[in-house]
Design a protein around this motif. Structure first.
Motif, PDB file in Angstrom:
ATOM      1  N   THR A   1       0.915  -1.279  -0.119  1.00 14.61           N
ATOM      2  CA  THR A   1       0.112  -0.338  -0.090  1.00 14.61           C
ATOM      3  C   THR A   1       0.472   1.335  -0.403  1.00 14.61           C
ATOM      4  N   ARG A   2       1.994   1.230   0.319  1.00 14.14           N
ATOM      5  CA  ARG A   2       3.322   2.318   0.078  1.00 14.14           C
ATOM      6  C   ARG A   2       4.196   1.288  -0.480  1.00 14.14           C
TER       7      ARG A   2
ATOM      8  N   ASP B   1      -0.416 -14.051  14.125  1.00 13.57           N
ATOM      9  CA  ASP B   1      -0.381 -12.901  14.344  1.00 13.57           C
ATOM     10  C   ASP B   1       1.366 -12.092  14.269  1.00 13.57           C
ATOM     11  N   ASN B   2       1.591 -12.567  12.871  1.00 22.67           N
ATOM     12  CA  ASN B   2       3.273 -11.469  13.225  1.00 22.67           C
ATOM     13  C   ASN B   2       3.684 -12.106  14.005  1.00 22.67           C
TER      14      ASN B   2
ATOM     15  N   GLN C   1      -2.465  -4.676   1.018  1.00 22.60           N
ATOM     16  CA  GLN C   1      -4.008  -5.284   0.925  1.00 22.60           C
ATOM     17  C   GLN C   1      -4.056  -6.237   0.157  1.00 22.60           C
TER      18      GLN C   1
ATOM     19  N   GLU D   1      -3.861 -13.983   4.070  1.00 23.91           N
ATOM     20  CA  GLU D   1      -3.173 -13.477   5.161  1.00 23.91           C
ATOM     21  C   GLU D   1      -2.079 -14.460   6.064  1.00 23.91           C
TER      22      GLU D   1
ATOM     23  N   THR E   1       4.194  -5.412   7.984  1.00 20.79           N
ATOM     24  CA  THR E   1       2.541  -5.060   8.911  1.00 20.79           C
ATOM     25  C   THR E   1       2.029  -5.202   8.077  1.00 20.79           C
ATOM     26  N   PRO E   2       0.883  -5.822   8.776  1.00 25.06           N
ATOM     27  CA  PRO E   2      -0.485  -5.791   8.126  1.00 25.06           C
ATOM     28  C   PRO E   2      -1.018  -4.863   7.318  1.00 25.06           C
ATOM     29  N   GLU E   3      -0.682  -3.743   7.749  1.00 22.12           N
ATOM     30  CA  GLU E   3      -0.787  -2.127   7.650  1.00 22.12           C
ATOM     31  C   GLU E   3      -0.236  -1.974   6.362  1.00 22.12           C
ATOM     32  N   ASP E   4       0.556  -2.130   5.654  1.00 24.45           N
ATOM     33  CA  ASP E   4       1.392  -1.847   4.537  1.00 24.45           C
ATOM     34  C   ASP E   4       1.341  -2.890   3.347  1.00 24.45           C
TER      35      ASP E   4
ATOM     36  N   LYS F   1       4.640   1.285  -4.412  1.00 22.40           N
ATOM     37  CA  LYS F   1       3.166   0.679  -4.032  1.00 22.40           C
ATOM     38  C   LYS F   1       1.927   0.245  -4.833  1.00 22.40           C
TER      39      LYS F   1
END
Length: 286
Positions: A54-55, A93-94, A69, A86, A64-67, A106
């Motif tokens: 995502t970036r 859970d990482n 999608q 996932e 991380t999961p936020e990175d 990205k």
């Protein structure tokens, strides 16, 4: 009269509303029919869920999961080593995170070769496959291809030194297509500037480690950069000063000594006739 006028107005409004409703319903039906027809004509594309960045992700960052999608990716264009679940990308859970070992932009797919195993940092150990070892080679601006080497490149290794019984130096190709995994203390393959390295680290098997260790202790090693898409295998190459300068070997330049031709032997006997001695030739008996 007013009552009649009111009734006519109400009836007219009702008819107008019904006409508008019927027209709208007709348009909706036509739109649905058109979309169904287009859906029938459009080819169905099979997809697979794939995780993408995502970036922009830099070397050494924690993934991380936020990175990431999940998006649908055409199956006919799936890159090798994708993550579609996932749980596979972030197991447990990482708790043991993955690290980025190749920079990604990205929207780029997360691949196995671009991230480390869970709990493994982005160092040399993450770049060594099973059975391979890291070995450092001392280089300079001449032997290290003038600073154009990057982790991930492949090189041929040449040895130059003296051999017992031979005059002058001798050069030989001892390893071909060796992968570089680090330059000095950096394993980042996305170096943006030229660096004159003092050491390069290669990934080789134990037998090659012994070969390069012996070669480095007895002579000088030089590297030759292999092209990105070059899949040829270098043949055995050996060069000494004589072959370099085109000088033939000593035994080839020495004049050939010809054996002397055998002399004809003549055997005689002597007879005295008064005061005169006469030699008479006879066959040689030895």
């Amino acid at each position: 009269m007013r009552v009649v006028f009111g009734l006519v107005l109400i009836v007219g409004l009702a008819l107008a509303g019904a006409a508008v409703y019927m027209f709208k319903e007709y348009q909706d039906n036509m739109q649905r029919a058109l979309m169904q027809e287009q859906a029938k004509k459009a080819p169905a594309i099979a997809t697979t869920p794939v995780f993408i960045a995502t970036r922009a992700l830099a070397y050494g960052e924690v993934l991380t999961p936020e990175d990431v999608q999940q998006v649908d990716w055409p199956r006919t264009a799936l890159p090798e080593g994708i993550f579609s679940e996932e749980a596979a990308l972030f197991p447990d859970d990482n708790d043991a995170p993955r690290y980025v070992r190749r920079a990604m932009e990205k929207g780029e797919a997360i691949l196995e070769v671009k991230v480390t195993e869970p709990g493994t940092e982005a160092g040399l150990t993450s770049r060594l496959t099973r059975g391979m070892r890291a070995f450092a080679i001392s280089v300079d601006v001449a032997t290290g291809v003038s600073g154009f080497l990057r982790p991930g490149d492949r090189v041929d290794v040449y040895w130059t030194g003296r051999v017992d019984g031979m005059r002058g130096d001798f050069t030989k190709l001892i390893e071909s297509g060796v992968e570089l995994i680090a330059i000095d203390q950096s394993a980042n393959s996305d170096l943006s500037e030229t660096t004159i390295a003092q050491t390069v680290t290669v990934a080789i098997n134990p037998q090659q480690v012994a070969t390069l260790a012996q070669a480095q202790s007895t002579g000088r090693l030089s590297l030759s950069l292999v092209g990105l898409y070059d899949d040829t295998v270098a043949e055995a190459i050996e060069v000494d000063q004589r072959s370099l300068l085109g000088i033939p070997l000593a035994e080839e330049t020495a004049p050939v000594q010809q054996a002397p031709a055998p002399e004809d032997r003549v055997c005689t006997i002597r007879n005295r006739r008064g005061s005169e001695v006469v030699e008479i030739p006879i066959p040689c008996t030895d």
